[in-house]
Design an enzyme around this catalytic site. Structure first.
Site, PDB file in Angstrom:
ATOM      1  N   ASN A   2     -18.790 -16.771 -47.315  1.00  0.00           N
ATOM      2  CA  ASN A   2     -20.296 -17.228 -46.222  1.00  0.00           C
ATOM      3  C   ASN A   2     -21.036 -15.494 -46.157  1.00  0.00           C
ATOM      4  O   ASN A   2     -22.232 -15.534 -46.114  1.00  0.00           O
ATOM      5  CB  ASN A   2     -19.852 -16.837 -44.366  1.00  0.00           C
ATOM      6  CG  ASN A   2     -19.011 -15.890 -43.648  1.00  0.00           C
ATOM      7  OD1 ASN A   2     -17.828 -15.620 -44.612  1.00  0.00           O
ATOM      8  ND2 ASN A   2     -18.985 -15.063 -42.811  1.00  0.00           N
ATOM      9  N   PRO A  43     -12.061 -14.953 -54.825  1.00  0.00           N
ATOM     10  CA  PRO A  43     -13.699 -15.023 -53.191  1.00  0.00           C
ATOM     11  C   PRO A  43     -13.058 -17.587 -53.250  1.00  0.00           C
ATOM     12  O   PRO A  43     -12.324 -17.878 -53.947  1.00  0.00           O
ATOM     13  CB  PRO A  43     -14.616 -15.685 -54.624  1.00  0.00           C
ATOM     14  CG  PRO A  43     -14.350 -15.762 -56.438  1.00  0.00           C
ATOM     15  CD  PRO A  43     -12.583 -15.051 -56.697  1.00  0.00           C
ATOM     16  N   SER A  44     -14.032 -17.432 -52.639  1.00  0.00           N
ATOM     17  CA  SER A  44     -14.015 -18.862 -51.843  1.00  0.00           C
ATOM     18  C   SER A  44     -14.073 -19.607 -53.246  1.00  0.00           C
ATOM     19  O   SER A  44     -15.182 -19.958 -53.802  1.00  0.00           O
ATOM     20  CB  SER A  44     -14.753 -18.781 -50.712  1.00  0.00           C
ATOM     21  OG  SER A  44     -15.074 -20.451 -50.372  1.00  0.00           O
ATOM     22  N   GLU A  45     -13.654 -20.662 -53.770  1.00  0.00           N
ATOM     23  CA  GLU A  45     -14.468 -22.439 -53.991  1.00  0.00           C
ATOM     24  C   GLU A  45     -15.047 -22.415 -53.949  1.00  0.00           C
ATOM     25  O   GLU A  45     -16.342 -22.984 -54.998  1.00  0.00           O
ATOM     26  CB  GLU A  45     -12.699 -23.504 -54.157  1.00  0.00           C
ATOM     27  CG  GLU A  45     -12.135 -23.689 -52.761  1.00  0.00           C
ATOM     28  CD  GLU A  45     -11.644 -22.894 -51.859  1.00  0.00           C
ATOM     29  OE1 GLU A  45     -11.339 -21.879 -51.784  1.00  0.00           O
ATOM     30  OE2 GLU A  45     -11.435 -23.504 -51.511  1.00  0.00           O
ATOM     31  N   GLY A  96     -10.328 -17.868 -42.158  1.00  0.00           N
ATOM     32  CA  GLY A  96      -9.846 -18.156 -40.556  1.00  0.00           C
ATOM     33  C   GLY A  96      -8.952 -19.178 -40.975  1.00  0.00           C
ATOM     34  O   GLY A  96      -8.156 -18.058 -41.267  1.00  0.00           O
ATOM     35  N   LEU A 109       7.689  -9.729 -47.416  1.00  0.00           N
ATOM     36  CA  LEU A 109       7.475  -8.460 -46.665  1.00  0.00           C
ATOM     37  C   LEU A 109       6.594  -7.862 -47.225  1.00  0.00           C
ATOM     38  O   LEU A 109       6.720  -6.911 -47.603  1.00  0.00           O
ATOM     39  CB  LEU A 109       8.937  -8.073 -46.518  1.00  0.00           C
ATOM     40  CG  LEU A 109      10.294  -8.414 -45.998  1.00  0.00           C
ATOM     41  CD1 LEU A 109      11.213  -8.060 -45.684  1.00  0.00           C
ATOM     42  CD2 LEU A 109       9.852  -8.801 -44.920  1.00  0.00           C
ATOM     43  N   GLU A 132      -8.503 -10.333 -41.781  1.00  0.00           N
ATOM     44  CA  GLU A 132      -9.947  -9.993 -40.867  1.00  0.00           C
ATOM     45  C   GLU A 132     -10.204 -12.054 -40.683  1.00  0.00           C
ATOM     46  O   GLU A 132     -10.678 -12.517 -41.252  1.00  0.00           O
ATOM     47  CB  GLU A 132     -10.783  -9.721 -41.329  1.00  0.00           C
ATOM     48  CG  GLU A 132     -11.044  -8.488 -42.297  1.00  0.00           C
ATOM     49  CD  GLU A 132     -11.551  -7.029 -40.716  1.00  0.00           C
ATOM     50  OE1 GLU A 132     -11.777  -7.770 -40.101  1.00  0.00           O
ATOM     51  OE2 GLU A 132     -11.122  -6.109 -40.985  1.00  0.00           O
ATOM     52  N   GLY A 144     -11.122 -14.952 -37.863  1.00  0.00           N
ATOM     53  CA  GLY A 144     -12.850 -15.865 -36.521  1.00  0.00           C
ATOM     54  C   GLY A 144     -12.909 -14.945 -35.546  1.00  0.00           C
ATOM     55  O   GLY A 144     -11.849 -14.132 -35.045  1.00  0.00           O
ATOM     56  N   CYS A 155     -18.351 -14.179 -38.903  1.00  0.00           N
ATOM     57  CA  CYS A 155     -17.361 -14.461 -37.792  1.00  0.00           C
ATOM     58  C   CYS A 155     -17.785 -13.229 -36.556  1.00  0.00           C
ATOM     59  O   CYS A 155     -17.114 -13.402 -35.127  1.00  0.00           O
ATOM     60  CB  CYS A 155     -16.197 -13.470 -38.025  1.00  0.00           C
ATOM     61  SG  CYS A 155     -16.790 -12.048 -39.386  1.00  0.00           S
ATOM     62  N   GLU A 164     -14.085 -22.430 -32.263  1.00  0.00           N
ATOM     63  CA  GLU A 164     -15.267 -21.256 -33.580  1.00  0.00           C
ATOM     64  C   GLU A 164     -16.386 -22.636 -34.263  1.00  0.00           C
ATOM     65  O   GLU A 164     -14.882 -23.152 -34.998  1.00  0.00           O
ATOM     66  CB  GLU A 164     -14.181 -20.200 -34.293  1.00  0.00           C
ATOM     67  CG  GLU A 164     -15.119 -19.833 -35.471  1.00  0.00           C
ATOM     68  CD  GLU A 164     -14.625 -19.212 -36.024  1.00  0.00           C
ATOM     69  OE1 GLU A 164     -13.391 -19.621 -37.170  1.00  0.00           O
ATOM     70  OE2 GLU A 164     -15.364 -17.700 -36.523  1.00  0.00           O
ATOM     71  N   GLY A 212      -7.192 -11.377 -36.013  1.00  0.00           N
ATOM     72  CA  GLY A 212      -6.540 -10.315 -36.753  1.00  0.00           C
ATOM     73  C   GLY A 212      -6.234  -8.815 -36.413  1.00  0.00           C
ATOM     74  O   GLY A 212      -5.829  -8.871 -35.453  1.00  0.00           O
ATOM     75  N   GLU A 252     -11.885  -2.669 -41.260  1.00  0.00           N
ATOM     76  CA  GLU A 252     -12.170  -2.333 -42.374  1.00  0.00           C
ATOM     77  C   GLU A 252     -13.421  -1.751 -41.812  1.00  0.00           C
ATOM     78  O   GLU A 252     -14.248  -1.482 -40.961  1.00  0.00           O
ATOM     79  CB  GLU A 252     -13.150  -3.703 -42.921  1.00  0.00           C
ATOM     80  CG  GLU A 252     -12.269  -4.657 -43.574  1.00  0.00           C
ATOM     81  CD  GLU A 252     -12.571  -5.942 -44.294  1.00  0.00           C
ATOM     82  OE1 GLU A 252     -13.219  -6.313 -43.909  1.00  0.00           O
ATOM     83  OE2 GLU A 252     -10.714  -6.366 -45.232  1.00  0.00           O
TER      84      GLU A 252
HETATM   85  P1  NAD Z   1     -10.823 -20.508 -45.240  1.00  0.00           P
HETATM   86  O1  NAD Z   1     -10.091 -20.306 -44.678  1.00  0.00           O
HETATM   87  O2  NAD Z   1     -10.543 -21.533 -45.760  1.00  0.00           O
HETATM   88  O3  NAD Z   1     -10.385 -19.756 -46.988  1.00  0.00           O
HETATM   89  C1  NAD Z   1     -11.095 -18.409 -47.192  1.00  0.00           C
HETATM   90  C2  NAD Z   1     -10.404 -17.923 -48.697  1.00  0.00           C
HETATM   91  O4  NAD Z   1      -8.678 -17.966 -48.321  1.00  0.00           O
HETATM   92  C3  NAD Z   1     -10.870 -18.662 -49.856  1.00  0.00           C
HETATM   93  O5  NAD Z   1     -11.392 -17.708 -50.801  1.00  0.00           O
HETATM   94  C4  NAD Z   1     -10.134 -19.443 -49.930  1.00  0.00           C
HETATM   95  O6  NAD Z   1     -10.066 -19.688 -51.418  1.00  0.00           O
HETATM   96  C5  NAD Z   1      -8.224 -19.076 -49.301  1.00  0.00           C
HETATM   97  N1  NAD Z   1      -7.635 -19.532 -49.561  1.00  0.00           N
HETATM   98  C6  NAD Z   1      -7.831 -21.245 -48.434  1.00  0.00           C
HETATM   99  N2  NAD Z   1      -5.755 -20.845 -47.787  1.00  0.00           N
HETATM  100  C7  NAD Z   1      -5.571 -20.192 -48.893  1.00  0.00           C
HETATM  101  C8  NAD Z   1      -4.032 -20.425 -49.263  1.00  0.00           C
HETATM  102  N3  NAD Z   1      -2.922 -20.863 -48.980  1.00  0.00           N
HETATM  103  N4  NAD Z   1      -3.199 -19.310 -49.833  1.00  0.00           N
HETATM  104  C9  NAD Z   1      -4.725 -18.167 -50.728  1.00  0.00           C
HETATM  105  N5  NAD Z   1      -6.072 -18.461 -50.177  1.00  0.00           N
HETATM  106  C10 NAD Z   1      -6.264 -19.627 -49.268  1.00  0.00           C
HETATM  107  O7  NAD Z   1     -12.357 -20.122 -44.780  1.00  0.00           O
HETATM  108  P2  NAD Z   1     -13.641 -20.170 -44.944  1.00  0.00           P
HETATM  109  O8  NAD Z   1     -13.786 -21.519 -44.722  1.00  0.00           O
HETATM  110  O9  NAD Z   1     -14.300 -20.026 -46.377  1.00  0.00           O
HETATM  111  O10 NAD Z   1     -14.511 -19.255 -44.458  1.00  0.00           O
HETATM  112  C11 NAD Z   1     -14.707 -18.947 -42.778  1.00  0.00           C
HETATM  113  C12 NAD Z   1     -13.849 -18.715 -42.065  1.00  0.00           C
HETATM  114  O11 NAD Z   1     -13.898 -16.874 -42.609  1.00  0.00           O
HETATM  115  C13 NAD Z   1     -14.295 -18.039 -40.435  1.00  0.00           C
HETATM  116  O12 NAD Z   1     -13.524 -18.224 -39.627  1.00  0.00           O
HETATM  117  C14 NAD Z   1     -14.797 -16.692 -40.346  1.00  0.00           C
HETATM  118  O13 NAD Z   1     -14.902 -16.046 -38.292  1.00  0.00           O
HETATM  119  C15 NAD Z   1     -13.718 -16.514 -40.976  1.00  0.00           C
HETATM  120  N6  NAD Z   1     -14.750 -14.912 -41.489  1.00  0.00           N
HETATM  121  C16 NAD Z   1     -14.204 -13.577 -40.459  1.00  0.00           C
HETATM  122  C17 NAD Z   1     -14.495 -12.591 -41.081  1.00  0.00           C
HETATM  123  C18 NAD Z   1     -13.819 -11.588 -40.378  1.00  0.00           C
HETATM  124  O14 NAD Z   1     -14.395  -9.617 -40.711  1.00  0.00           O
HETATM  125  N7  NAD Z   1     -13.239 -11.192 -39.699  1.00  0.00           N
HETATM  126  C19 NAD Z   1     -15.665 -12.322 -41.513  1.00  0.00           C
HETATM  127  C20 NAD Z   1     -16.443 -13.141 -42.279  1.00  0.00           C
HETATM  128  C21 NAD Z   1     -15.836 -14.655 -42.036  1.00  0.00           C
END
Ligand code: NAD
Length: 498
Positions: A160, A184-186, A236, A251, A257, A259, A291, A393, A466, A470
């Site tokens: 995001n 990074p995210s896919e 998430g 460990l 961080e 949702g 978030c 959420e 979480g 940060e």
């Molecule tokens: P997501 O959890 O689907 O993915 C986040 C990242 O984790 C991606 O890079 C993904 O490829 C990776 N990932 C997923 N499964 C994994 C695994 N098993 N092992 C290692 N890596 C893995 O989240 P999203 O859909 O990309 O983002 C949306 C979520 O992020 C929402 O819930 C939002 O609230 C949260 N978010 C939180 C903050 C914060 O600072 N608290 C900031 C931005 C977004």
């Protein structure tokens, strides 16, 4: 980077992983899909476990020299990264808008300057790293602490706000003397690869590495690599649970961080003019995919109806459109699949008793935008907070408005959700403001504002949102371990042994 006939951005070379400061081509690729059109506009590497292992090896090798760099040097590197971002500021907004649908005006106004500021803040903090002398120790000893880096950090970020998320992890990790592998995210990898390419001449090879790919494969290979000293994750809760179970087996420590479901409690005495603007920003900025979003408005009965009228009228006027158009206020959601999930979640809330006051429509913008993941900003009312819209959420532009008369009940409702990230209270009554702020279960509470996150103000949550913070001085400690050194200054010992 090139553009196609329509003027939209296309990158015609597959973007590689970046390992040891160099492009690491990977045969398998993942398509980057533009949310506004549904077309493929770039390809990124689909890194397997072997490439991830190379990246960790490279980061581990670089750690030996990076950890020994002077604080002044780290400061200079971080400041130079900020300068690079500022100097190239014009290059990023179109890329970010293409990548995740962020309205280009927001990408320029918020994402790029915020990312640069994060690097500047931690450039300053880098010089302040120091241990302590333990004065309570006996005179016969000298006891002091050193703040030492951890090693290789696995940084995993969502789609995001990719530039800001990367900055939040890279800057403190490097300031503390660690090296890093970023995943990074896919759904939004291009900007991260471009960013690391853009700073390649500023950091020694191997200090910052990038592997792209899916969470379940590339991400899993990264978090399960035994050489990872800490996982720094933003995303998430479902992914967090999987990652923490993997981390638990080894460990490996983690910063999480996650949702939120942000409640904004409005008192009977609130200034509705400023409030209305902040409510709109709180839920509709960044297409509601934040978030910290103010997704739940708990309005006192005295102001509830007027507030709903004001917000509904303004929400109906929001310009939804092409994120590359500077007049667009809300762009598409990250994907059609995510948009459909939001639509279904709202349908469910309506079936449970919520009322749609604005939006909840999938607009047909026609032409090349006809395949886009658009959704009208939506306002629901759910007077007693009984539907799923008041606790889930949605991660989209959906505001739920509830009504309250009793302050205890308002606070209890805000605290009833699993999350504990950001909450707010809006009132001109100082006592009420502090009373409610103290009672809200959240890592952040805003009073008469929303989204104010100056650097130095810790960002993070409690409960299912979480742990770890940060953007603040304490963040440096997330990436360090304390080592104590106890030096004996005499030879006297208690008579323990013959
Ligand atoms: P997501 O959890 O689907 O993915 C986040 C990242 O984790 C991606 O890079 C993904 O490829 C990776 N990932 C997923 N499964 C994994 C695994 N098993 N092992 C290692 N890596 C893995 O989240 P999203 O859909 O990309 O983002 C949306 C979520 O992020 C929402 O819930 C939002 O609230 C949260 N978010 C939180 C903050 C914060 O600072 N608290 C900031 C931005 C977004």
């Amino acid at each position: 980077m090139t553009t196609v006939g329509t003027g939209r951005l296309t990158i015609d070379r597959p973007l590689p992983a970046i390992v040891g400061g160099e492009a690491r081509p990977v045969p398998d690729v993942i398509a980057a899909v533009e949310p506004a059109t549904g077309r493929t506009w770039a390809h990124v590497a689909d890194c397997d476990a072997a490439v991830v292992g190379e990246a960790v090896t490279s980061a581990a090798a670089a750690f030996e020299t990076w950890r020994a760099t002077s604080l002044a040097h780290r400061q200079a590197v971080l400041w130079a990264i900020a300068d690079r971002l500022t100097a190239t500021a014009a290059d990023w907004p179109a890329l970010l808008a293409t990548e995740n649908g962020r309205a280009i005006r927001e990408a320029g106004l918020i994402d790029v300057p915020t990312a640069a500021e994060i690097f500047r803040y931690f450039a300053g903090m880098a010089r302040g790293v120091h241990g302590e002398t333990i004065q309570g120790a006996p005179e016969t000893s000298h006891v002091y602490t050193r703040r030492e880096p951890l090693g290789v950090i696995a940084a995993i970020v969502p789609w995001n706000s990719p530039l800001i998320s990367i900055a939040h992890k890279l800057a403190p990790a490097l300031a503390a003397g660690n090296t890093i592998v970023v995943k990074p995210s896919e759904l939004a990898s291009v900007s991260t690869v471009r960013f690391v390419e853009a700073i390649a001449d500023l950091v020694p090879p191997g200090v910052v590495n990038v592997v792209t790919g899916l969470g379940a494969t590339t991400g899993d290979a990264l978090v399960t690599d035994p050489r990872i000293a800490k996982i720094s994750f933003t995303g998430g809760s479902a992914s967090a649970r999987t990652i923490l179970s993997r981390a638990g087996a080894r460990l490996t420590p983690a910063l999480m961080e996650l949702g939120g479901k942000g409640s904004l409690i409005v008192g009977p005495d609130a200034d509705l003019d400023t409030l209305t603007d902040d409510v709109l920003t709180g839920i509709f900025a960044a297409n509601g995919e934040v978030c910290f979003a103010a997704s739940r408005l708990l309005a006192h009965a005295d102001v509830h109806d007027e507030l709903v009228d004001r917000i509904t009228a303004r929400a109906d006027r929001i310009r939804v459109g092409d994120p590359l158009d500077a007049s667009t206020q809300v762009g598409p959601l990250i994907s059609a699949a995510h948009r459909d999930r939001v639509v279904q979640a709202v349908d469910r809330a309506v079936a449970e008793g919520a009322t749609v006051c604005a939006g909840h429509r999938v607009p047909d913008l026609g032409g090349e935008l006809g395949g886009g993941a658009f959704y009208r900003p939506t306002v629901l009312t759910d007077p007693d907070g009984g539907t799923s819209a008041s606790c889930e959420e949605f991660f989209g532009p959906v505001l739920t408005v509830e009504r309250w008369s009793d302050e205890d009940e308002a606070v209890a409702r805000a605290n009833s959700v699993a999350y504990g990230l950001a909450c707010g209270v809006w009132t001109t009554d100082l006592a009420r403001a502090h009373r409610i702020a103290g009672r809200l279960e959240a890592g952040m509470v805003w009073v008469n504002t929303w989204f104010a996150t100056p650097l130095g103000q810790p960002q993070g949550g409690v409960k299912a949102s979480g742990f770890g913070r940060e953007g603040a001085a304490e963040t440096i400690a997330e990436y360090q371990a304390t080592k104590v050194v106890n030096v004996s200054l005499d030879t006297a010992r208690p008579p323990m042994w013959d």
